[in-house]
Scaffold this active site. Sequence first.
Site, PDB file in Angstrom:
ATOM      1  N   LYS A   1       0.861  -1.183   0.000  1.00 34.51           N
ATOM      2  CA  LYS A   1       0.000   0.000   0.000  1.00 34.51           C
ATOM      3  C   LYS A   1       0.902   1.239   0.000  1.00 34.51           C
ATOM      4  CE  LYS A   1      -3.855   2.060   2.624  1.00 34.51           C
ATOM      5  NZ  LYS A   1      -4.767   1.894   3.784  1.00 34.51           N
TER       6      LYS A   1
ATOM      7  N   SER B   1      -9.799   2.086   2.883  1.00 31.92           N
ATOM      8  CA  SER B   1      -8.880   2.825   2.030  1.00 31.92           C
ATOM      9  C   SER B   1      -7.879   1.951   1.283  1.00 31.92           C
ATOM     10  CB  SER B   1      -8.125   3.850   2.878  1.00 31.92           C
ATOM     11  OG  SER B   1      -7.278   3.196   3.802  1.00 31.92           O
TER      12      SER B   1
ATOM     13  N   SER C   1     -10.103  -0.288   7.060  1.00 34.97           N
ATOM     14  CA  SER C   1      -9.515  -0.168   5.721  1.00 34.97           C
ATOM     15  C   SER C   1      -8.857  -1.405   5.146  1.00 34.97           C
ATOM     16  CB  SER C   1      -8.497   0.969   5.708  1.00 34.97           C
ATOM     17  OG  SER C   1      -9.171   2.184   5.546  1.00 34.97           O
TER      18      SER C   1
HETATM   19  N1  GLN Z   1     -13.174   4.480   6.347  1.00 38.83           N
HETATM   20  C1  GLN Z   1     -12.601   4.924   7.596  1.00 38.83           C
HETATM   21  C2  GLN Z   1     -12.186   6.360   7.467  1.00 38.83           C
HETATM   22  O1  GLN Z   1     -12.437   6.944   6.485  1.00 38.83           O
HETATM   23  C3  GLN Z   1     -11.432   4.048   7.971  1.00 38.83           C
HETATM   24  C4  GLN Z   1     -10.263   4.283   7.128  1.00 38.83           C
HETATM   25  C5  GLN Z   1      -9.089   3.429   7.539  1.00 38.83           C
HETATM   26  O2  GLN Z   1      -9.252   2.396   8.181  1.00 38.83           O
HETATM   27  N2  GLN Z   1      -7.897   3.905   7.208  1.00 38.83           N
HETATM   28  O3  GLN Z   1     -11.613   6.931   8.352  1.00 38.83           O
END
Ligand code: GLN
Length: 493
Positions: free
Chosen positions: A76, A152, A176
């Site tokens: 990532k 994400s 995410s």
């Molecule tokens: N979707 C959540 C957010 O927008 C979690 C994102 C993540 O786990 N990095 O914060």
Amino acid sequence: MHRLTIKELSAGLRAKKFSARELTQHFLDRIARLDSRLNAYITVTAEQALAQAQAADAQLARGAGGPLTGVPIAQKDIFCTRGVRTSCGSKMLDSFIAPYDATVVRNLHQTAGATLLGKTNMDEFAMGSSNETSFYGPVKNPWDPSRVPGGSSGGSAAAVAAGLAAAATGTDTGGSIRQPAALTNLTGVKPTYGRVSRYGMIAFASSLDQAGVLARSAADAACLLQTMAGFDPLDSTSVERPVEDYVAQLGAPLDGLRIGLPKEYFSADLEPRLAQCVRQAVDELERLGARLREINLPNVGLSVPAYYVVAPAEASSNLSRYDGVRFGHRAEGAASLEALYKRSRGEGFGAEVQRRIMVGTYVLSHGYYDAYYLKAQRVRRLISEDFRQAFTEVDVIAGPTAPGPAFALGAKTSDPVAMYLNDLYTIAANLAGLPALSVGCGFIAADDTPAAPALPVGLHLIGDHFSEARLLNVAHRYQQVTDWHTRRPAGFE
Ligand code: GLN
């Protein structure tokens, strides 16, 4: 070769059925041919990958190397990778070449000899559930390119699901890793907070962030996590505690395993088709010897509001370093220092990141701190207590990973709260620092129209602190008696 498990890849390399160079080239060819349909990669590190593969071949020829030597994976783009752009999905870091390797990168590539195919697309600074906030454009779901892959870690999910990497790393602050895994039929593991080093992993919300894996099976995930986990003196929150042998524990019987089904996760508004898949999956676990019982997590309903105070608060602090001077994009021709800060941040950050910084700054400001930040911290404590209590009665907690299958690109971009609610089931594990994973448990029709595609959904398993081995084994046993994880999206077989 892209259909083989990591164990099979490693065996194939050792038996000289193919070389690491051939294997890497095979994945690079697939990326060149297919990634224009998905946009899973921000940067492909072809030259480096082939050089690493050559080194892996030399190691293997000497009879040296481990289970990941020569196995091509993706990182990532939140993990610093020496000499390679590390953008975090943001214009702010579009030209940032990391001067050092994250510990996760060092462990997987330097120590274990995995080949780095490239850096995967992601929501900007990991803020999002659909990969649509990326400066590099949205990622498409290989199961239906008109839909999101989740976020994400959406680039990692799409790459692994489409066979453009054998496995990939991800990070999980509120879901995410697990939510994109659910939306792409993968196994996604978020370890206990502190189990994997965050050194060199670009910070979003430091008390919640944790690195983990997206893979096609629990066995593959165990292989990667084995290498990633462990104490790191460079991360003060990493825990000094021996790493269990995740791989060796795969296959242990589930007899007597106590699985809790929280009432709050199986409420009347759970989508009936999704509820059925999850129910069938836990019934399968029962047939394997587990005992099911209903439990209560009375405060988990407050996870989303608590998270959307704590996470932005920490983000507003973490992201203050991107000012065009210390780090990040610098605006041209600003007349004063203040104008330079304002313009650099205004140009470098996208709308969602700016929204988080504003919310975070607000909840930490004098006069609001007690009402929002302090209160959210108290709620967080209550949620942790719910789990502490639950784990005196059960070993694993099961439920759905996401509230539905992959949604259409653009469907939730104008409604931040609708987007945030995608993490309804995943956020509590981050607030409590618990390990959790998602494992594909079936397919449901995307909607009620006759031509609706069948889309994957996930079973969510949460364990007590440092129970990664147990969670991986439950997922593995499930995968031994089901075949959801072997299905591949059409066009990427
Ligand atoms: N979707 C959540 C957010 O927008 C979690 C994102 C993540 O786990 N990095 O914060």
